[in-house]
Design a protein around this motif. Structure first.
Motif, PDB file in Angstrom:
ATOM      1  N   TYR A  28    -109.170  54.796 167.447  1.00 59.53           N
ATOM      2  CA  TYR A  28    -110.576  54.557 167.172  1.00 59.53           C
ATOM      3  C   TYR A  28    -110.854  54.860 165.707  1.00 59.53           C
ATOM      4  N   PRO A  29    -111.680  54.032 165.053  1.00 59.48           N
ATOM      5  CA  PRO A  29    -111.969  54.275 163.633  1.00 59.48           C
ATOM      6  C   PRO A  29    -112.699  55.598 163.437  1.00 59.48           C
ATOM      7  N   LEU A  30    -112.313  56.313 162.399  1.00 59.03           N
ATOM      8  CA  LEU A  30    -112.950  57.581 162.068  1.00 59.03           C
ATOM      9  C   LEU A  30    -113.756  57.430 160.791  1.00 59.03           C
ATOM     10  N   PHE A  31    -114.923  58.054 160.772  1.00 61.31           N
ATOM     11  CA  PHE A  31    -115.762  58.021 159.574  1.00 61.31           C
ATOM     12  C   PHE A  31    -115.030  58.673 158.408  1.00 61.31           C
ATOM     13  N   GLN A  32    -115.055  58.013 157.238  1.00 60.91           N
ATOM     14  CA  GLN A  32    -114.454  58.573 156.032  1.00 60.91           C
ATOM     15  C   GLN A  32    -115.499  58.950 154.995  1.00 60.91           C
ATOM     16  N   ARG A  33    -116.385  57.992 154.679  1.00 63.85           N
ATOM     17  CA  ARG A  33    -117.384  58.274 153.634  1.00 63.85           C
ATOM     18  C   ARG A  33    -118.479  57.216 153.667  1.00 63.85           C
ATOM     19  N   ILE A  34    -119.609  57.575 153.108  1.00 66.46           N
ATOM     20  CA  ILE A  34    -120.728  56.652 152.970  1.00 66.46           C
ATOM     21  C   ILE A  34    -121.343  56.832 151.584  1.00 66.46           C
ATOM     22  N   PHE A  35    -121.727  55.725 150.972  1.00 68.05           N
ATOM     23  CA  PHE A  35    -122.318  55.744 149.628  1.00 68.05           C
ATOM     24  C   PHE A  35    -123.609  54.929 149.671  1.00 68.05           C
ATOM     25  N   ILE A  36    -124.695  55.476 149.122  1.00 68.41           N
ATOM     26  CA  ILE A  36    -125.991  54.790 149.128  1.00 68.41           C
ATOM     27  C   ILE A  36    -126.664  54.934 147.763  1.00 68.41           C
ATOM     28  N   SER A  37    -127.112  53.817 147.231  1.00 68.34           N
ATOM     29  CA  SER A  37    -127.946  53.818 146.028  1.00 68.34           C
ATOM     30  C   SER A  37    -129.018  52.753 146.221  1.00 68.34           C
ATOM     31  N   PHE A  38    -130.260  53.178 146.375  1.00 74.73           N
ATOM     32  CA  PHE A  38    -131.353  52.243 146.609  1.00 74.73           C
ATOM     33  C   PHE A  38    -131.713  51.484 145.331  1.00 74.73           C
ATOM     34  N   GLU A  39    -132.244  50.295 145.513  1.00 72.17           N
ATOM     35  CA  GLU A  39    -132.628  49.458 144.375  1.00 72.17           C
ATOM     36  C   GLU A  39    -133.596  50.184 143.451  1.00 72.17           C
ATOM     37  N   ALA A  40    -134.548  50.930 144.024  1.00 72.15           N
ATOM     38  CA  ALA A  40    -135.521  51.657 143.204  1.00 72.15           C
ATOM     39  C   ALA A  40    -134.831  52.701 142.328  1.00 72.15           C
ATOM     40  N   MET A  41    -133.766  53.298 142.814  1.00 72.60           N
ATOM     41  CA  MET A  41    -133.014  54.268 142.019  1.00 72.60           C
ATOM     42  C   MET A  41    -132.366  53.590 140.812  1.00 72.60           C
TER      43      MET A  41
ATOM     44  N   THR B  87    -133.344  45.306 154.883  1.00 74.76           N
ATOM     45  CA  THR B  87    -134.708  45.537 154.403  1.00 74.76           C
ATOM     46  C   THR B  87    -134.793  45.774 152.909  1.00 74.76           C
ATOM     47  N   ASN B  88    -133.676  46.113 152.273  1.00 77.62           N
ATOM     48  CA  ASN B  88    -133.660  46.401 150.834  1.00 77.62           C
ATOM     49  C   ASN B  88    -132.395  45.792 150.240  1.00 77.62           C
ATOM     50  N   PRO B  89    -132.331  44.456 150.224  1.00 73.66           N
ATOM     51  CA  PRO B  89    -131.067  43.767 149.949  1.00 73.66           C
ATOM     52  C   PRO B  89    -130.441  44.046 148.590  1.00 73.66           C
ATOM     53  N   SER B  90    -131.196  44.506 147.624  1.00 74.10           N
ATOM     54  CA  SER B  90    -130.619  44.776 146.302  1.00 74.10           C
ATOM     55  C   SER B  90    -130.010  46.172 146.214  1.00 74.10           C
ATOM     56  N   SER B  91    -130.152  46.954 147.289  1.00 72.45           N
ATOM     57  CA  SER B  91    -129.565  48.295 147.312  1.00 72.45           C
ATOM     58  C   SER B  91    -128.068  48.195 147.590  1.00 72.45           C
ATOM     59  N   LEU B  92    -127.363  49.271 147.267  1.00 76.13           N
ATOM     60  CA  LEU B  92    -125.924  49.335 147.527  1.00 76.13           C
ATOM     61  C   LEU B  92    -125.679  50.381 148.612  1.00 76.13           C
ATOM     62  N   ALA B  93    -125.137  49.936 149.751  1.00 75.45           N
ATOM     63  CA  ALA B  93    -124.838  50.845 150.861  1.00 75.45           C
ATOM     64  C   ALA B  93    -123.469  50.479 151.408  1.00 75.45           C
ATOM     65  N   VAL B  94    -122.539  51.420 151.355  1.00 79.47           N
ATOM     66  CA  VAL B  94    -121.165  51.167 151.773  1.00 79.47           C
ATOM     67  C   VAL B  94    -120.713  52.296 152.691  1.00 79.47           C
ATOM     68  N   ILE B  95    -120.053  51.922 153.790  1.00 76.02           N
ATOM     69  CA  ILE B  95    -119.498  52.931 154.690  1.00 76.02           C
ATOM     70  C   ILE B  95    -118.037  52.574 154.942  1.00 76.02           C
ATOM     71  N   ASN B  96    -117.155  53.560 154.852  1.00 74.52           N
ATOM     72  CA  ASN B  96    -115.711  53.360 155.028  1.00 74.52           C
ATOM     73  C   ASN B  96    -115.213  54.082 156.273  1.00 74.52           C
ATOM     74  N   TYR B  97    -114.260  53.439 156.953  1.00 72.86           N
ATOM     75  CA  TYR B  97    -113.632  54.029 158.123  1.00 72.86           C
ATOM     76  C   TYR B  97    -112.114  54.015 157.940  1.00 72.86           C
ATOM     77  N   GLY B  98    -111.434  54.844 158.706  1.00 75.42           N
ATOM     78  CA  GLY B  98    -109.982  54.864 158.709  1.00 75.42           C
ATOM     79  C   GLY B  98    -109.493  55.209 160.095  1.00 75.42           C
ATOM     80  N   LEU B  99    -108.220  54.965 160.353  1.00 79.77           N
ATOM     81  CA  LEU B  99    -107.633  55.300 161.642  1.00 79.77           C
ATOM     82  C   LEU B  99    -107.006  56.685 161.594  1.00 79.77           C
ATOM     83  N   PRO B 100    -107.037  57.427 162.699  1.00 76.51           N
ATOM     84  CA  PRO B 100    -106.388  58.744 162.732  1.00 76.51           C
ATOM     85  C   PRO B 100    -104.890  58.590 162.577  1.00 76.51           C
TER      86      PRO B 100
END
Length: 266
Positions: free
Chosen positions: A199-212, A167-180
């Motif tokens: 099972y993959p474990l959540f590591q981090r998420i980064f979000i910067s919207f285009e408007a920002m 819905t906001n293709p110019s935004s930057l959204a990244v989510i990383n996973y890792g194994l235990p």
């Protein structure tokens, strides 16, 4: 003789006890509810087995004795749990848990309801006795039912990231996973060769919207500040935010991230 009597022969219980007689619904499905009573532990176990087969989920029996039967759903994040034990005659069995579902409506009206009030309601409405630990767990489940829980919200993060990208293709959204980490035997320095599902474990998420990004480039001073605050809850972590200064020296959000800790990599 109906199929109820065929499937559960001798399904008679002491009618002097307050409780609901087991029944099948209009679709002939097995129903389990708080307060149901059974003639003995064998009848309850048979009902429980048929119910789980019908519902299509597996359970683990924490206790499976004549004095009590306690079981919970094995699926991750599933709150289903049941407990039954005999009444004073030592034979008649009664379902005494699934307490949280009965109190959800009460918690909607009074989110700060205490344990003593919970006990009075359970006694008055359903004839259920519960320990303070059971009441505490029921209160926690009610809050999870009304407000959601941490685990189920983390599961939704990948969908959230995909929706941002769609819905906001110019935004930057990244989510990383890792194994235990691979478990290591106490007696050996080498990893345990027994295969264990990873099972993959959540590591981090980064979000910067285009408007920002656009707002920073078009109307902010060339200054960026980064800070973080520790998250409370079962999974902890750190919420990191990046801010700039707008033309009025007001704080302008630029990006945010949830990470395990403040370090160079994150």
């Amino acid at each position: 003789m109906d199929d109820e009597e065929i499937r559960y022969p001798g399904n008679q219980f002491d009618s002097t006890y307050s409780g609901k007689k087991p029944y099948l619904n209009q679709e002939r499905e097995v129903i389990l509810e708080n307060g149901m009573i059974f003639p003995d532990v064998h009848s309850f176990r048979a009902r429980l087995r048929d119910y789980t087969v019908q519902a299509g989920f597996k359970i683990v029996r924490d206790k499976n004795e004549k004095a009590r039967v306690t079981a919970h759903c094995v699926a991750e994040g599933c709150p289903w749990r049941i407990h039954a034990s005999p009444l004073p005659d030592g034979t008649t069995y009664k379902i005494k848990t699934l307490i949280a579902k009965k109190l959800v409506d009460s918690f909607k009206e009074n989110p700060h309801m205490g344990l003593d009030t919970m006990l009075v309601k359970l006694n008055k409405l359903y004839g259920i006795e519960a320990s303070r630990m059971q009441l505490y767990r029921a209160k926690r489940k009610c809050k999870e039912e009304l407000e959601g829980d941490h685990g189920s919200e983390y599961v939704l993060l990948p969908t959230y990231v995909e929706e941002i990208k769609k819905t906001n293709p110019s935004s930057l959204a990244v989510i990383n996973y890792g194994l235990p980490p691979t478990p290591v035997s106490e007696d050996e320095e080498e990893p345990d060769p027994t295969p264990i599902p990873q099972y993959p474990l959540f590591q981090r998420i980064f979000i910067s919207f285009e408007a920002m990004k656009k707002g920073f480039i078009d109307g902010c001073k060339p200054f960026i500040g980064v800070d973080g605050c520790h998250l409370k809850g079962p999974y902890v972590g750190v919420l990191i935010s990046t801010v700039a200064l707008d033309g009025n020296n007001g704080l302008f959000p630029l990006a945010l991230a949830v990470v395990k800790g403040e370090c160079k990599d994150n």
